[in-house]
Design a protein around this motif. Sequence first.
Motif, PDB file in Angstrom:
ATOM      1  N   ALA A 136       2.178  11.216  -4.809  1.00  0.00           N
ATOM      2  CA  ALA A 136       3.272  12.237  -5.137  1.00  0.00           C
ATOM      3  C   ALA A 136       2.830  12.822  -6.472  1.00  0.00           C
ATOM      4  O   ALA A 136       2.809  14.055  -6.673  1.00  0.00           O
ATOM      5  CB  ALA A 136       4.586  11.265  -5.618  1.00  0.00           C
ATOM      6  N   PHE A 137       2.096  12.017  -7.440  1.00  0.00           N
ATOM      7  CA  PHE A 137       1.664  12.743  -8.525  1.00  0.00           C
ATOM      8  C   PHE A 137       0.521  13.525  -8.357  1.00  0.00           C
ATOM      9  O   PHE A 137       0.458  14.608  -8.964  1.00  0.00           O
ATOM     10  CB  PHE A 137       1.096  11.403  -9.507  1.00  0.00           C
ATOM     11  CG  PHE A 137       0.300  11.978 -10.730  1.00  0.00           C
ATOM     12  CD1 PHE A 137      -1.306  11.929 -10.785  1.00  0.00           C
ATOM     13  CD2 PHE A 137       0.982  12.619 -11.883  1.00  0.00           C
ATOM     14  CE1 PHE A 137      -1.833  12.501 -12.061  1.00  0.00           C
ATOM     15  CE2 PHE A 137       0.287  13.272 -12.919  1.00  0.00           C
ATOM     16  CZ  PHE A 137      -1.111  13.117 -13.007  1.00  0.00           C
ATOM     17  N   THR A 139       0.822  -1.322  -0.132  1.00  0.00           N
ATOM     18  CA  THR A 139      -0.024  -0.002  -0.117  1.00  0.00           C
ATOM     19  C   THR A 139       0.770   1.104  -0.142  1.00  0.00           C
ATOM     20  O   THR A 139       0.682   2.046  -0.646  1.00  0.00           O
ATOM     21  CB  THR A 139      -0.888   0.150   1.237  1.00  0.00           C
ATOM     22  OG1 THR A 139      -1.623  -1.241   1.466  1.00  0.00           O
ATOM     23  CG2 THR A 139      -1.998   1.076   1.352  1.00  0.00           C
ATOM     24  N   ALA A 140       1.970   1.344   0.891  1.00  0.00           N
ATOM     25  CA  ALA A 140       2.899   2.566   1.045  1.00  0.00           C
ATOM     26  C   ALA A 140       3.281   2.692  -0.397  1.00  0.00           C
ATOM     27  O   ALA A 140       3.418   4.000  -0.909  1.00  0.00           O
ATOM     28  CB  ALA A 140       3.775   2.301   2.058  1.00  0.00           C
ATOM     29  N   ASP A 141       4.068   1.650  -1.047  1.00  0.00           N
ATOM     30  CA  ASP A 141       4.524   1.736  -2.300  1.00  0.00           C
ATOM     31  C   ASP A 141       3.538   2.502  -3.472  1.00  0.00           C
ATOM     32  O   ASP A 141       4.068   3.727  -3.927  1.00  0.00           O
ATOM     33  CB  ASP A 141       5.156   0.629  -2.980  1.00  0.00           C
ATOM     34  CG  ASP A 141       6.356   0.140  -2.194  1.00  0.00           C
ATOM     35  OD1 ASP A 141       6.720  -1.113  -2.437  1.00  0.00           O
ATOM     36  OD2 ASP A 141       7.008   1.026  -1.585  1.00  0.00           O
ATOM     37  N   TYR A 142       2.255   1.909  -3.459  1.00  0.00           N
ATOM     38  CA  TYR A 142       1.368   2.202  -4.709  1.00  0.00           C
ATOM     39  C   TYR A 142       1.021   3.818  -4.038  1.00  0.00           C
ATOM     40  O   TYR A 142       1.100   4.555  -5.061  1.00  0.00           O
ATOM     41  CB  TYR A 142       0.316   1.226  -4.663  1.00  0.00           C
ATOM     42  CG  TYR A 142      -0.725   1.906  -5.437  1.00  0.00           C
ATOM     43  CD1 TYR A 142      -1.851   2.474  -5.145  1.00  0.00           C
ATOM     44  CD2 TYR A 142      -0.347   1.836  -7.076  1.00  0.00           C
ATOM     45  CE1 TYR A 142      -2.797   2.801  -5.977  1.00  0.00           C
ATOM     46  CE2 TYR A 142      -1.367   2.289  -7.867  1.00  0.00           C
ATOM     47  CZ  TYR A 142      -2.350   2.793  -7.163  1.00  0.00           C
ATOM     48  OH  TYR A 142      -3.480   3.169  -8.408  1.00  0.00           O
ATOM     49  N   PHE A 199      -4.523  -1.459  -0.193  1.00  0.00           N
ATOM     50  CA  PHE A 199      -5.789  -0.622  -0.297  1.00  0.00           C
ATOM     51  C   PHE A 199      -5.963   0.213  -1.368  1.00  0.00           C
ATOM     52  O   PHE A 199      -6.823   0.767  -1.544  1.00  0.00           O
ATOM     53  CB  PHE A 199      -5.627   0.071   1.198  1.00  0.00           C
ATOM     54  CG  PHE A 199      -6.004  -0.521   2.279  1.00  0.00           C
ATOM     55  CD1 PHE A 199      -5.469   0.017   3.471  1.00  0.00           C
ATOM     56  CD2 PHE A 199      -6.517  -1.971   2.398  1.00  0.00           C
ATOM     57  CE1 PHE A 199      -5.613  -0.445   4.760  1.00  0.00           C
ATOM     58  CE2 PHE A 199      -6.563  -2.459   3.561  1.00  0.00           C
ATOM     59  CZ  PHE A 199      -6.481  -1.969   4.722  1.00  0.00           C
ATOM     60  N   GLY A 200      -4.845   0.235  -2.250  1.00  0.00           N
ATOM     61  CA  GLY A 200      -4.647   1.278  -3.440  1.00  0.00           C
ATOM     62  C   GLY A 200      -5.856   1.116  -4.274  1.00  0.00           C
ATOM     63  O   GLY A 200      -6.410   1.977  -4.758  1.00  0.00           O
ATOM     64  N   ILE A 201      -6.316  -0.394  -4.210  1.00  0.00           N
ATOM     65  CA  ILE A 201      -7.323  -0.560  -5.261  1.00  0.00           C
ATOM     66  C   ILE A 201      -8.636   0.273  -4.863  1.00  0.00           C
ATOM     67  O   ILE A 201      -9.567   0.594  -5.625  1.00  0.00           O
ATOM     68  CB  ILE A 201      -7.976  -2.018  -5.278  1.00  0.00           C
ATOM     69  CG1 ILE A 201      -8.110  -2.684  -3.783  1.00  0.00           C
ATOM     70  CG2 ILE A 201      -6.812  -2.819  -5.959  1.00  0.00           C
ATOM     71  CD1 ILE A 201      -8.788  -3.990  -3.874  1.00  0.00           C
ATOM     72  N   PHE A 202      -8.948   0.523  -3.445  1.00  0.00           N
ATOM     73  CA  PHE A 202     -10.155   1.159  -3.286  1.00  0.00           C
ATOM     74  C   PHE A 202     -10.086   2.821  -3.644  1.00  0.00           C
ATOM     75  O   PHE A 202     -11.156   3.316  -4.172  1.00  0.00           O
ATOM     76  CB  PHE A 202     -10.632   1.159  -1.782  1.00  0.00           C
ATOM     77  CG  PHE A 202     -10.611  -0.231  -1.103  1.00  0.00           C
ATOM     78  CD1 PHE A 202      -9.523  -1.032  -0.404  1.00  0.00           C
ATOM     79  CD2 PHE A 202     -11.755  -0.808  -1.113  1.00  0.00           C
ATOM     80  CE1 PHE A 202      -9.857  -2.500  -0.140  1.00  0.00           C
ATOM     81  CE2 PHE A 202     -12.052  -2.009  -0.468  1.00  0.00           C
ATOM     82  CZ  PHE A 202     -11.092  -2.916  -0.215  1.00  0.00           C
ATOM     83  N   TYR A 203      -8.829   3.207  -3.393  1.00  0.00           N
ATOM     84  CA  TYR A 203      -8.625   4.735  -4.018  1.00  0.00           C
ATOM     85  C   TYR A 203      -8.761   4.803  -5.399  1.00  0.00           C
ATOM     86  O   TYR A 203      -9.345   5.532  -5.913  1.00  0.00           O
ATOM     87  CB  TYR A 203      -7.223   5.060  -3.549  1.00  0.00           C
ATOM     88  CG  TYR A 203      -6.812   6.528  -3.907  1.00  0.00           C
ATOM     89  CD1 TYR A 203      -6.305   6.661  -5.071  1.00  0.00           C
ATOM     90  CD2 TYR A 203      -7.155   7.631  -3.120  1.00  0.00           C
ATOM     91  CE1 TYR A 203      -5.781   8.046  -5.299  1.00  0.00           C
ATOM     92  CE2 TYR A 203      -6.809   8.720  -3.183  1.00  0.00           C
ATOM     93  CZ  TYR A 203      -6.054   8.987  -4.448  1.00  0.00           C
ATOM     94  OH  TYR A 203      -5.901  10.316  -4.907  1.00  0.00           O
TER      95      TYR A 203
END
Lengths: 348, 211
Positions: free
Chosen positions: A210-211, A201-204, A309-313
């Motif tokens: 950042a973008f 999650t942190a990496d993604y 968790f990135g998929i939820f975002y």
Amino acid sequence: MNSLNFNIDFGYLEGLVRGFKSGIVKQADYLNLMQCETLDDLKLHLQSTDYGNFLSNEPSPLQVSIIDDKIREKLVIEFEHMRTQSVVPLSTFLDYITYGYMIDNIVLLITGTLHQHTISELIPKCHPLGSFEQMEALSIASTLLELYNAVLVDTPLAPYFIDCISEQDIDELNIEIIRNTLYRAYLEDFYKFCQTLGSTTADYMSEVLAFEADRRAITITINSFGTELTKDDRATLFPRCGKLFPEGHSALVRADDYEHVRAVAEFYSEYRILFEESGNNPTEKTLEDKFFEHEVMLMKKAFLEQFHFGIFYAYVKLKEQENRNIVWIAECVAQRHQTRIDGYIPIF
Amino acid sequence: MASVLTPVYIVLTMALAAFLILSFYYTLTDQGYRYNIGWLLQDTSPYMWANLGIGLGISLSVVGAAWGIFTTGSSILGGGVKAPRIRTKNLVSIIFCEAVAIYGIIMAIVISNQETVFNPQKWSEAERYQLSSQNHHAGYSMFGAGLTVGFSNLFCGICVGIVGSGAALADAQNSSLFVKILIVEIFGSAIGLFGVIISILQVTHAKMGDK
């Protein structure tokens, strides 16, 4: 939170959100939608997508704003379902996603009150995902300090107001500064939170946020040319994360026009490509469109990894983009202006 | 966030601390002879080792199977909401995980069948050494066999579970992917079988008893 334990608390929701993602409107459906002559045709074609009969109860002369509202309502229902089913830390993560909408709602209500609109006109315009208790009470105060003490201190956004509380009355210029300062505090907080969530999650999310930070920095810079915003003020609005922090930010603060900004972006390969492929002619895509395209590309990457968790975002952002796409096509259809109807951003 | 291994770390640290303190005490008070590994190995009962082996064998296998089943099961539930067709086909992953628990039961039964009562007081002087070492060998073999089957089934179950979860989610998006990912699962479940084979080899030579 790794592949061994993730499914205990979040396996069901991950499966569910991937199911929602497979319902996102595909390229073939967009081609069908572009062929429509009227909004009723559009409604018919949307019935064969995941949206189904969501417009069936609307009275006959359909308007684009109604379609927009109903599409948003579907996202809200799905998001609320996931939010109620989730536990810490996913529930905190989903709450962070809603804070962005809360900031927009607060600014909308304050601006509307400044322009003497009544609160009952403004509440329906707020984004449902960003609603909080006492939203109606935002019309009472005229300085930010009073507003904070009365209403905002009870919201989850209270810690973000530290940098921008002042005794001055709120007016047009400083409402935008308030919005950007709040958003900066929110992004930095979200970034710090994601670092605690495990490596995937942190990496993604680091890359994604950042973008987002860089995009805001560039957009604020470009929008501030020709306004009264001083360069020092501009520097305080850039979020302190992202690729452009800190050297890019100091270069952007000194920028005076679009060419300077492009020169700063030359140092970063992804942003250089975005600037090169955009332009102000009617046939080229605008910089904003290129940013949206890049965001869609980043969001699609979320689904290539499991147990994060990135998929939820990513799902929320992709549904928003789908919303913008369908409303764009609906506007072109309603106004019978077919030349730029393919100006949507393709997702899948 | 505390990891799932925190209690394990705490117990290990306390055991190590106790061991070190005791070592220093014995060394400094000239009681070093008390650390007698030979006495430990000779006087602990082979029954203890055998039963520990049986217990670890079955329980670690069940932990592995359970881990695999919940990992796959929750993904099937989630993916089955928007893609109901995956529900029945993906039960195959659950069956692969369950097989791991069955290996554990089989080995526990096989090992416990090898265990018989022995009575050192009935042994004559001539055969005492040979029978004693044979029974100790049996005890250690059963312990080793239980560990072998237990740990290999534990990791096999976890592996099949994580792959099965991916298979369910991929199947929900594109049904042609399921059979391909099933091949990965089959390889994963083969490693549990390796554990069973070696465990059987370890335990067939174990002879407990008065003869």
